[in-house]
Design a protein around this motif. Structure first.
Motif, mmCIF file in Angstrom:
data_model
loop_
_atom_site.group_PDB
_atom_site.id
_atom_site.type_symbol
_atom_site.label_atom_id
_atom_site.label_comp_id
_atom_site.label_asym_id
_atom_site.label_seq_id
_atom_site.Cartn_x
_atom_site.Cartn_y
_atom_site.Cartn_z
ATOM 1 N N ARG A 111 5.776 -41.695 -14.354
ATOM 2 C CA ARG A 111 5.069 -40.663 -13.584
ATOM 3 C C ARG A 111 3.642 -40.466 -14.088
ATOM 4 N NH1 ARG A 111 9.482 -37.752 -13.809
ATOM 5 N NH2 ARG A 111 10.517 -38.238 -11.872
ATOM 6 N N LYS A 112 2.785 -40.037 -13.193
ATOM 7 C CA LYS A 112 1.386 -39.795 -13.576
ATOM 8 C C LYS A 112 1.289 -38.463 -14.345
ATOM 9 C CE LYS A 112 -3.176 -39.065 -11.721
ATOM 10 N NZ LYS A 112 -3.890 -38.457 -10.630
ATOM 11 N N ILE A 113 0.643 -38.524 -15.497
ATOM 12 C CA ILE A 113 0.516 -37.319 -16.329
ATOM 13 C C ILE A 113 -0.952 -36.952 -16.458
ATOM 14 C CG2 ILE A 113 0.963 -36.316 -18.616
ATOM 15 C CD1 ILE A 113 3.120 -38.489 -18.998
ATOM 16 N N ILE A 114 -1.242 -35.678 -16.245
ATOM 17 C CA ILE A 114 -2.598 -35.211 -16.539
ATOM 18 C C ILE A 114 -2.490 -34.099 -17.590
ATOM 19 C CG2 ILE A 114 -3.742 -35.900 -14.391
ATOM 20 C CD1 ILE A 114 -3.314 -33.124 -13.300
ATOM 21 N N TYR A 115 -3.582 -33.906 -18.306
ATOM 22 C CA TYR A 115 -3.537 -32.984 -19.435
ATOM 23 C C TYR A 115 -4.479 -31.808 -19.220
ATOM 24 C CZ TYR A 115 -1.031 -36.758 -21.698
ATOM 25 O OH TYR A 115 -0.108 -37.715 -21.993
ATOM 26 N N ILE A 116 -4.069 -30.684 -19.775
ATOM 27 C CA ILE A 116 -4.967 -29.527 -19.780
ATOM 28 C C ILE A 116 -5.178 -29.142 -21.242
ATOM 29 C CG2 ILE A 116 -3.067 -27.871 -19.383
ATOM 30 C CD1 ILE A 116 -5.188 -26.327 -17.629
ATOM 31 N N ASN A 117 -6.423 -28.867 -21.593
ATOM 32 C CA ASN A 117 -6.742 -28.652 -23.005
ATOM 33 C C ASN A 117 -6.262 -27.298 -23.517
ATOM 34 O OD1 ASN A 117 -8.088 -31.101 -23.370
ATOM 35 N ND2 ASN A 117 -9.966 -30.252 -22.461
ATOM 36 N N ALA A 118 -5.501 -27.354 -24.591
ATOM 37 C CA ALA A 118 -5.181 -26.146 -25.349
ATOM 38 C C ALA A 118 -5.949 -26.296 -26.657
ATOM 39 C CB ALA A 118 -3.678 -26.066 -25.605
ATOM 40 N N ASN A 119 -6.834 -25.342 -26.910
ATOM 41 C CA ASN A 119 -7.677 -25.502 -28.101
ATOM 42 C C ASN A 119 -8.073 -24.131 -28.652
ATOM 43 O OD1 ASN A 119 -9.608 -24.645 -26.244
ATOM 44 N ND2 ASN A 119 -10.160 -26.764 -25.722
ATOM 45 N N GLU A 120 -8.879 -24.175 -29.698
ATOM 46 C CA GLU A 120 -9.272 -22.911 -30.343
ATOM 47 C C GLU A 120 -10.004 -22.000 -29.358
ATOM 48 O OE1 GLU A 120 -10.833 -24.998 -34.146
ATOM 49 O OE2 GLU A 120 -10.726 -22.849 -34.556
ATOM 50 N N GLU A 121 -10.773 -22.596 -28.440
ATOM 51 C CA GLU A 121 -11.568 -21.790 -27.500
ATOM 52 C C GLU A 121 -10.677 -20.946 -26.594
ATOM 53 O OE1 GLU A 121 -12.885 -25.451 -27.692
ATOM 54 O OE2 GLU A 121 -13.522 -24.316 -29.447
ATOM 55 N N ASN A 122 -9.535 -21.493 -26.192
ATOM 56 C CA ASN A 122 -8.649 -20.689 -25.330
ATOM 57 C C ASN A 122 -7.415 -20.184 -26.090
ATOM 58 O OD1 ASN A 122 -7.006 -22.988 -25.342
ATOM 59 N ND2 ASN A 122 -7.737 -23.704 -23.359
ATOM 60 N N ASP A 123 -7.527 -20.109 -27.409
ATOM 61 C CA ASP A 123 -6.419 -19.647 -28.264
ATOM 62 C C ASP A 123 -5.147 -20.455 -28.023
ATOM 63 O OD1 ASP A 123 -7.882 -17.672 -29.579
ATOM 64 O OD2 ASP A 123 -7.555 -16.253 -27.930
ATOM 65 N N PHE A 124 -5.315 -21.695 -27.653
ATOM 66 C CA PHE A 124 -4.193 -22.604 -27.376
ATOM 67 C C PHE A 124 -3.332 -22.120 -26.206
ATOM 68 C CE2 PHE A 124 -5.493 -23.436 -31.717
ATOM 69 C CZ PHE A 124 -5.675 -24.814 -31.665
ATOM 70 N N LEU A 125 -3.936 -21.311 -25.335
ATOM 71 C CA LEU A 125 -3.223 -20.815 -24.145
ATOM 72 C C LEU A 125 -4.045 -21.136 -22.899
ATOM 73 C CD1 LEU A 125 -2.100 -17.359 -25.593
ATOM 74 C CD2 LEU A 125 -0.617 -19.326 -25.113
ATOM 75 N N PRO A 126 -4.020 -22.384 -22.446
ATOM 76 C CA PRO A 126 -4.846 -22.733 -21.293
ATOM 77 C C PRO A 126 -4.412 -21.975 -20.031
ATOM 78 C CG PRO A 126 -3.352 -24.538 -21.857
ATOM 79 C CD PRO A 126 -3.235 -23.522 -22.953
ATOM 80 N N ALA A 127 -5.401 -21.653 -19.206
ATOM 81 C CA ALA A 127 -5.125 -21.015 -17.911
ATOM 82 C C ALA A 127 -5.217 -22.104 -16.838
ATOM 83 C CB ALA A 127 -6.156 -19.925 -17.661
ATOM 84 N N PRO A 128 -4.568 -21.896 -15.700
ATOM 85 C CA PRO A 128 -4.623 -22.929 -14.660
ATOM 86 C C PRO A 128 -6.037 -23.103 -14.105
ATOM 87 C CG PRO A 128 -3.481 -20.969 -13.871
ATOM 88 C CD PRO A 128 -3.736 -20.749 -15.314
ATOM 89 N N ASP A 129 -6.285 -24.316 -13.641
ATOM 90 C CA ASP A 129 -7.579 -24.639 -13.062
ATOM 91 C C ASP A 129 -7.300 -25.077 -11.618
ATOM 92 O OD1 ASP A 129 -9.791 -25.977 -12.170
ATOM 93 O OD2 ASP A 129 -10.156 -27.067 -14.052
ATOM 94 N N GLU A 130 -7.775 -24.279 -10.663
ATOM 95 C CA GLU A 130 -7.447 -24.545 -9.251
ATOM 96 C C GLU A 130 -7.973 -25.899 -8.771
ATOM 97 O OE1 GLU A 130 -5.433 -23.372 -7.027
ATOM 98 O OE2 GLU A 130 -4.769 -21.558 -8.036
ATOM 99 N N SER A 131 -8.943 -26.457 -9.509
ATOM 100 C CA SER A 131 -9.479 -27.749 -9.067
ATOM 101 C C SER A 131 -8.554 -28.897 -9.477
ATOM 102 C CB SER A 131 -10.879 -27.963 -9.627
ATOM 103 O OG SER A 131 -10.796 -28.182 -11.015
ATOM 104 N N ILE A 132 -7.567 -28.600 -10.321
ATOM 105 C CA ILE A 132 -6.617 -29.640 -10.738
ATOM 106 C C ILE A 132 -5.339 -29.475 -9.932
ATOM 107 C CG2 ILE A 132 -5.197 -30.493 -12.666
ATOM 108 C CD1 ILE A 132 -7.374 -29.544 -14.562
ATOM 109 N N LYS A 133 -4.898 -30.553 -9.313
ATOM 110 C CA LYS A 133 -3.684 -30.467 -8.497
ATOM 111 C C LYS A 133 -2.511 -31.097 -9.239
ATOM 112 C CE LYS A 133 -5.512 -28.171 -5.322
ATOM 113 N NZ LYS A 133 -5.449 -26.764 -5.731
ATOM 114 N N ALA A 134 -1.522 -30.271 -9.506
ATOM 115 C CA ALA A 134 -0.341 -30.775 -10.214
ATOM 116 C C ALA A 134 0.911 -30.331 -9.488
ATOM 117 C CB ALA A 134 -0.326 -30.249 -11.637
ATOM 118 N N ASP A 135 1.987 -31.099 -9.621
ATOM 119 C CA ASP A 135 3.259 -30.775 -8.964
ATOM 120 C C ASP A 135 4.287 -30.217 -9.950
ATOM 121 O OD1 ASP A 135 2.381 -32.004 -6.450
ATOM 122 O OD2 ASP A 135 2.483 -33.870 -7.593
ATOM 123 N N ILE A 136 4.276 -30.761 -11.147
ATOM 124 C CA ILE A 136 5.243 -30.342 -12.174
ATOM 125 C C ILE A 136 4.441 -29.895 -13.392
ATOM 126 C CG2 ILE A 136 7.123 -31.118 -13.675
ATOM 127 C CD1 ILE A 136 7.784 -33.263 -11.568
#
Ligand code: MLT
Length: 389
Positions: free
Chosen positions: A142-167
């Motif tokens: 399956r195709k996997i895309i990543y969202i950054n969890a890092n110090e800037e977002n306290d390792f709690l990334p928020a969704p990005d509407e420009s990224i389309k994901a199914d799972i």
């Protein structure tokens, strides 16, 4: 015969197997050195009395013709499903027993659930992440895309509407970073999933470590989540079942066909968790069981504090450890995470998990667990202090 070539896209071995191999090699070469393992999140305290007694009674039942049981329901016995249902009710989450499926653990279910989804789905995983989410999808191609969890977002990334994901995979409290989503933070993901017709696979394996009443233990505490989320939980870390094996997955009816599909999958490919183990798991929810597991959880919390205090003393920046058994630290002197792993193993024989094993954003970080014995945790921190300070 054709092989599943997706396997050749995997790293050579599973992260924790790689670490075990390195540690075993070191141990064989230095048999006189005492190694302290704070790498894999495996518990060290024994099963609590309530669980042991319930399992003993179940063993007795199995040895008597009138109470003997053969094949059980693949999706679990009602007595355990009802105990779980009542546990959710305390969080104001109302579940029907047939929305709860008992299994041998969250790891298996997180992998197996992918049977229900077409290969042609885009998977979104935070980086760093529990490697099982990534590896099981690579196995399926399956195709996997990543969202950054890092110090800037306290390792709690928020969704990005420009990224389309199914799972979408979410683990809170997080493995490996220990970060915990607030209700507001999770709500953003629920809204994203509902807007994008996506499904959230919510890993709640560490929920029992939360002590702040405002933080959600279950994604179903968020309005709308039953329409877009499957939740995975486990007795492994809550009640020391890493070797005993029992967990559960919630597939709400609101998800339409998925509930029946999972039932179909489990009844076909799985024969259920042993009766004796399910009786043990049921005892976790009794008054006595709850008290006893809290004692054990407090022991691990205290270990986390010992680790956190030592890191503070050494001037090492870290995250997590408060509502999680994992402490996620920044490797000192800009060391790479595998270099730091080797440095600790070689010099003080303390084993942790290199952050890079959890993804590219884990590079430069290192995970320690609070699941060791008190004695070993204190000793490991003493050694660390003498090395770093
Ligand atoms: C970990 O160390 O990340 C966990 O123990 C792995 C697991 O629960 O499978």
């Amino acid at each position: 015969m054709k092989l599943n070539e997706n396997y050749s896209n995997l790293k050579e071995s599973y992260l924790f197997s790689t670490i075990a191999k390195k540690v075993n090699e070191f141990s064989a070469a230095h048999p006189d050195k005492k190694i302290i393992r704070l790498g894999i999140g495996d518990v060290t305290l024994p099963l609590c009395k309530a669980v042991v007694n319930a399992m003993k009674s179940a063993v007795e039942e199995m040895g008597v013709q009138s109470t003997f049981r053969g094949y059980g329901p693949e999706q679990g016995y009602d007595f355990l499903k009802n105990a779980i249902k009542n546990y959710y009710a305390e969080k104001n989450v109302s579940l029907a027993p047939d929305e709860i499926f008992i299994s041998d653990g969250a790891k298996s279910d997180l992998g197996n659930i992918l049977d229900l989804f077409d290969k042609d789905n885009t998977v979104l995983v935070p980086d760093p992440v529990y490697p099982v989410y990534v590896d099981t999808n690579i196995m399926a191609g399956r195709k996997i895309i990543y969202i950054n969890a890092n110090e800037e977002n306290d390792f709690l990334p928020a969704p990005d509407e420009s990224i389309k994901a199914d799972i979408i995979y979410i683990c809170s409290p997080n493995n490996p970073t220990g970060a915990v989503y607030t209700k507001e933070g999770l709500k953003k993901w629920v809204d994203y999933a509902l807007n994008n017709n996506a499904i959230i696979l919510f890993d709640a394996a560490y929920e029992a470590f939360i002590t702040d009443a405002t933080l959600p233990h279950s994604i179903y505490e968020i309005e709308g989540a039953k329409n877009c989320a499957i939740e995975f939980c486990s007795f492994s870390k809550t009640a020391g079942f890493t070797g005993t094996r029992c967990g559960y997955t919630v597939v709400p009816h609101a998800l339409g066909r998925l509930n029946k599909m999972w039932l179909r999958r489990q009844t076909t490919k799985f024969n259920g968790v042993p009766y004796i183990v399910q009786r043990g798991a049921e005892a976790v929810f009794t008054e006595e069981g709850r008290k006893e597991i809290q004692t054990n959880l407090n022991y691990y919390r205290e270990n986390a504090k010992i680790i956190a205090d030592t890191l503070t003393e050494c001037g090492i920046k870290f995250f997590g450890g408060k509502f999680s058994p994992y402490i996620w630290l920044k490797c000192p002197n800009n060391m790479s995470s595998w270099d730091f792993f080797d440095y600790l193993l070689t010099n003080i024989q303390v084993v942790g998990t290199p952050g890079e094993g959890f993804g590219k954003n884990g590079e430069g970080f290192f995970r320690l667990t609070s699941f060791g014995s008190r004695e070993n945790t204190i000793e490991a921190m003493k050694r660390l202090k003498s090395l770093i300070k």
